[in-house]
Design an enzyme around this catalytic site. Structure first.
Site, PDB file in Angstrom:
ATOM      1  N   MET A 107      -6.361  -4.539  16.915  1.00 57.69           N
ATOM      2  CA  MET A 107      -7.670  -4.730  16.920  1.00 57.69           C
ATOM      3  C   MET A 107      -8.445  -6.127  17.396  1.00 57.69           C
ATOM      4  O   MET A 107      -9.445  -5.993  18.495  1.00 57.69           O
ATOM      5  CB  MET A 107      -8.256  -4.838  15.229  1.00 57.69           C
ATOM      6  CG  MET A 107      -8.412  -4.075  14.759  1.00 57.69           C
ATOM      7  SD  MET A 107      -8.833  -2.215  15.489  1.00 57.69           S
ATOM      8  CE  MET A 107      -7.685  -1.360  15.860  1.00 57.69           C
ATOM      9  N   CYS A 132     -11.531   1.058  16.836  1.00 52.79           N
ATOM     10  CA  CYS A 132     -10.393   0.709  16.724  1.00 52.79           C
ATOM     11  C   CYS A 132      -9.827   0.452  17.577  1.00 52.79           C
ATOM     12  O   CYS A 132      -9.056  -0.736  17.633  1.00 52.79           O
ATOM     13  CB  CYS A 132      -9.974   0.450  15.492  1.00 52.79           C
ATOM     14  SG  CYS A 132      -8.940   2.788  15.325  1.00 52.79           S
ATOM     15  N   MET A 133      -9.749   1.889  18.917  1.00 55.20           N
ATOM     16  CA  MET A 133      -8.538   2.064  19.910  1.00 55.20           C
ATOM     17  C   MET A 133      -8.441   1.991  21.210  1.00 55.20           C
ATOM     18  O   MET A 133      -7.990   2.696  21.452  1.00 55.20           O
ATOM     19  CB  MET A 133      -7.220   2.501  18.876  1.00 55.20           C
ATOM     20  CG  MET A 133      -7.179   3.962  18.146  1.00 55.20           C
ATOM     21  SD  MET A 133      -7.846   5.050  18.130  1.00 55.20           S
ATOM     22  CE  MET A 133      -7.003   5.689  20.261  1.00 55.20           C
ATOM     23  N   GLY A 145      -4.699   1.369  14.204  1.00 58.43           N
ATOM     24  CA  GLY A 145      -4.594   1.276  12.158  1.00 58.43           C
ATOM     25  C   GLY A 145      -4.418   2.677  11.936  1.00 58.43           C
ATOM     26  O   GLY A 145      -4.481   2.490  10.146  1.00 58.43           O
ATOM     27  N   GLN A 146      -4.745   3.648  12.013  1.00 60.73           N
ATOM     28  CA  GLN A 146      -4.795   5.058  11.155  1.00 60.73           C
ATOM     29  C   GLN A 146      -3.923   5.858  11.180  1.00 60.73           C
ATOM     30  O   GLN A 146      -3.171   5.439  12.451  1.00 60.73           O
ATOM     31  CB  GLN A 146      -5.864   5.248  11.335  1.00 60.73           C
ATOM     32  CG  GLN A 146      -7.270   4.511  12.007  1.00 60.73           C
ATOM     33  CD  GLN A 146      -8.618   5.190  10.778  1.00 60.73           C
ATOM     34  OE1 GLN A 146      -8.804   6.436  10.633  1.00 60.73           O
ATOM     35  NE2 GLN A 146      -8.957   5.152  12.564  1.00 60.73           N
ATOM     36  N   LYS A 148       1.091  -1.322   0.011  1.00 65.99           N
ATOM     37  CA  LYS A 148       0.319   0.115   0.080  1.00 65.99           C
ATOM     38  C   LYS A 148       1.046   1.521   0.070  1.00 65.99           C
ATOM     39  O   LYS A 148       0.532   1.895  -1.010  1.00 65.99           O
ATOM     40  CB  LYS A 148      -0.947  -0.221   1.747  1.00 65.99           C
ATOM     41  CG  LYS A 148      -1.733  -1.259   1.820  1.00 65.99           C
ATOM     42  CD  LYS A 148      -3.266  -1.082   2.311  1.00 65.99           C
ATOM     43  CE  LYS A 148      -2.203  -1.468   3.804  1.00 65.99           C
ATOM     44  NZ  LYS A 148      -2.210  -2.525   3.791  1.00 65.99           N
TER      45      LYS A 148
END
Length: 789
Positions: free
Chosen positions: A343, A169-170, A380-381, A85
């Site tokens: 996650m 997510c967190m 994740g971000q 990615k």
């Protein structure tokens, strides 16, 4: 491989592939066969646009377009390596269906309008009922974007109904850290992967989700295997075999939710075998019951009695031998252990508890505050940490780790924002799930969505998102999504290097970049969009957009204090770096909790710095690798060695919590006999809004699928490629079956990725959430499967 090691081979192959794809934008120049660089190609630093690892990239720009992306060899996160990615990130800017002009829905259809008309419309609608308007943002917000939305809502509209998708997510990781240490964010750093001898992943497929970090450890592991008898160990714990499992020395497969019991079992063994770190516990730890009551060590020992290896093996499906392996590793004082999770632990109806329990294991064994030993929650971000957690864009938060419920914190923010005392609302706003439920019921009348796609990601979509079309919905995005299809107003946004930005990654590293290319058409920065709406409200006399002196609340000022007309696009875009001004306005908020971020100009000069960043006696700005450690963290007092200075009790002690095992709210039964687990895949990021427009990534993984264990498939009469209906108590979808694919689920469990906007698995998922973090559980619900072919 002609002398190339695995890391160099992967790096070069992916780099050449990215250049080959991007080459057509530079006719006759770079190609996979001829990688000589064209004249006029300029390179600029930036962090990658995708996950929370925070890899550094070097972006090649020619004739106003991004034409190449390389890993930044000077960035300590990735040292020049990127994942698939990352190497293709530049292509995300150039999808054929970029949103390029504002639109308002009229007679059921989105119609092109001017920016002035869109801004007027949004301002008018917000002013009709400001207390019932909300903002739903993202861990993809830059620090400036999150900060200005935070100020707009909490100081301007006077309500706290702002929350980020990071709630999904967190949030459990954040609450877990605060409840254990008194402050948020990991104490360790990625360097611990270079110094540990054991890595344990708790339900985390880092080979696909954080592949650069995976490679960082595995390269070292393979090199050690060739040169030393002292081998590195990798243990993978999960509910399905993944690509990470292929590299593991040991795989421990557990029944969903029983990670709670496994963590307690490790602690049971440390006490039963007398292998816990007595000195560390005596000096740095206190014990609390699940109700918050004080406990002694002996009380805690009694609490652990039900978690012997024999009992937990029967509950979890993990063998006694494997459980004792974990107990022995943590009980070995010479072992240096890194625990990693994402996650699998956070998206859990007891997500806060399992975070606490893994901290318990590291605290009881003394494997924290030392190089190579740390519990580490990955994100994740790209700025879930730097923006959502530190800027405080959660419904209960304020900048710098402050809380809306604390009068002292509100007063500090009111002073820094120059608003009247009492301006900030002490009542926390609605968390994400409550926000969408309130929007559906009409309790909230409007929402502005930025940098996220809740129409695809909210669990139990049928119940929680079905009424959005009947509410006032503004969506700022770069491409059409499931959410823009529901919107009243769609605003075209600038993406990544089309704007200035600062973000913060999982290891507390803050990174900056400058705009490198212009956004297409009339697309504009999210920061400007908020500024423009706020200014229009100010001009129309909305009192909340004035500070206590009557000046524009969101005024952008230069270094001499003069207001810049940043709400005018030409000024914002050409004349003044608004992002720098916002970041420097935000910096003072970070000092109270010892989260000091570096000055903007220092971030420009470097490839990122890990906070707290403090200036030494020579005027040099020093980053902090490990928090709470004497000699590394400038806030640790001399002679303390390790000091958990964020402790709520003021005693510098972390808390070991007595958290019990608790069964999940929904388990398989005769009608719905299988578990469903959802997640991501290597090629796509979240809902594939960006990666789905990158042809090589889309072609590699064009659609979603369902994975079953082959024995389950046989029992249901299913074969490879069959169309399978997945049904829960909430909804159903149809997907093709992939046997022996990327992962191998345990018997009784299926896996489905959530990236495919044409196959919304969140029609099926459960919306139960952790009662402490309010984070939903996307990993466990009961379903049935049946053939539709």
């Amino acid at each position: 491989m002609n002398g190339l090691n695995r890391r160099d081979f992967i790096k070069r192959s992916a780099h050449l592939a990215a250049l080959a794809v991007l080459a057509p934008t530079v006719p006759g120049k770079a190609s996979a066969a001829n990688t000589s660089l064209p004249d006029g190609l300029a390179w600029y630093k930036a962090p990658c646009r995708f996950c929370g690892t925070g890899c550094g990239v070097i972006v090649g720009v020619l004739d106003g377009r991004v034409v190449a992306v390389q890993g930044d060899p000077d960035n300590t996160v990735n040292k020049g390596l990127l994942c698939a990615k990352g190497y293709h990130a530049g292509m995300a800017l150039y999808g054929k269906d970029r949103l390029t002009h504002p639109m308002i829905r009229r007679n059921g259809k989105l119609k092109r309008v001017s920016w002035d008309e869109a801004i007027d419309h949004i301002a008018d609608r917000i002013m009709e009922d400001p207390k019932r308007f909300s903002i739903y943002g993202s861990g993809q917000w830059t620090i400036g974007e999150g900060y200005i939305c935070q100020k707009f809502m909490k100081a301007g509209l006077g309500n706290n109904h702002i929350d980020p998708n990071a709630r999904l997510c967190m949030a459990s990781a954040a609450v877990g850290l605060v409840t254990t240490f008194g402050v948020d964010e990991p104490s360790g750093c990625y360097d611990d992967l270079d110094e540990c001898d054991t890595v344990i992943t708790w339900g985390n497929n880092w080979a696909e989700m954080h592949p650069v970090l995976f490679s960082r450890f595995m390269d070292r592991k393979h090199a050690r295997a060739k040169s030393s008898p002292d081998q590195l160990t990798y243990i993978d714990m999960g509910t399905r075999r993944t690509r990470s499992t292929l590299a593991a020395d040991h795989y421990l497969e557990f029944v969903p939710q029983t990670d709670l019991a496994i963590a307690n079992c490790i602690c049971y063994q440390l006490l039963a075998e007398d292998t816990y770190d007595k000195a560390f516990v005596a000096d740095h730890v206190r014990f609390k019951g699940n109700d918050g009551s004080e406990m002694t060590l002996e009380d805690y020992r009694a609490f652990l009695a039900p978690y012997s290896p024999e009992k937990v093996a029967a509950l979890s499906g993990v063998s006694e031998e494997q459980l004792r392996l974990l107990g022995g590793i943590f009980g070995d004082p010479h072992r240096k252990v890194v625990s990693l999770w994402c996650m699998g632990m956070n998206q859990h109806t007891r997500g806060t508890w399992i975070n606490n329990l893994v901290y318990n294991v590291h605290l009881l064994s003394g494997k924290i505050g030392k190089a190579g030993s740390t519990p580490f929650s990955l994100t994740g971000q790209p700025s879930a940490c730097g923006t959502c957690r530190e800027v405080g864009t959660f419904a209960h938060g304020l900048p710098g780790g402050r809380l809306v419920a604390k009068a002292e914190h509100r007063a500090e923010c009111e002073a820094l924002w120059n608003v009247r005392p009492g301006t900030l609302n002490p009542k926390p706003g609605y968390h994400t799930m409550k926000m969408f439920q309130a929007l559906n019921s009409g309790e909230l009348t409007g929402m502005w969505v930025q940098v996220t796609n809740p129409g695809q990601t909210i669990p139990n979509l049928n119940q929680n998102v079905n009424q959005l079309r009947d509410r006032f919905l503004v969506v700022s995005d770069v491409y059409p999504t499931v959410t823009t299809e529901m919107a009243d107003v769609v605003l075209p946004a600038a993406l990544w290097v089309e704007k200035h930005g600062v973000v913060g990654n999982s290891e507390r590293k803050t990174q900056q970049w400058f705009r490198m290319v212009n956004p297409p058409g009339e697309a504009r920065d999210d920061v400007w969009q908020v500024l423009a709406v706020a200014r229009r409200m100010y001009e129309r006399g909305f009192e909340g957009m004035r500070d206590k002196d009557g000046n524009f609340l969101l005024a952008i000022r230069d270094e001499k204090g003069r207001e810049i007309k940043a709400w005018k696009w030409k000024v914002f875009n050409k004349t003044f770096n608004v992002d720098r001004a916002l970041f420097e306005e935000y910096r003072p908020f970070t000092i109270k909790k010892h989260k000091d971020v570096a000055p903007y100009d220092e971030l420009v000069r470097t490839h990122g710095l890990r906070w707290p960043v403090v200036q030494d006696s020579r005027g040099v700005w020093r980053e902090t690798k490990r928090r709470f450690v004497e000699g590394e963290d400038p806030y640790v007092e001399e002679g303390k060695a390790v000091q958990f200075y964020g402790a709520a009790a003021g005693d510098d002690r972390a808390i070991i919590w007595a958290r019990p095992y608790e069964a999940p709210p929904e388990v398989p039964d005769d009608e719905y006999p299988l578990w469903l687990c959802t997640g991501r895949v290597l090629e796509h990021w979240h809902t594939a809004t960006m990666t789905g427009r990158i042809k090589p990534l889309h072609d590699a993984m064009p659609r979603a699928y369902v994975e079953l264990h082959p024995e389950d498939a046989e029992a249901h009469g299913l074969n490879e490629g069959d169309l399978v209906r997945i049904t829960s108590r909430r909804g159903s979808i149809v997907l093709p079956l992939w046997l022996q694919g990327r992962s191998l689920p345990q018997r009784g469990l299926i896996f489905v990725p959530f990236f495919d906007e044409t196959k919304l698995i969140n029609m099926v998922t459960l919306d139960a959430y952790c009662p402490m973090s309010k984070e939903p559980d996307f990993k466990k619900c009961a379903v049935r499967v049946e053939s539709v072919t």
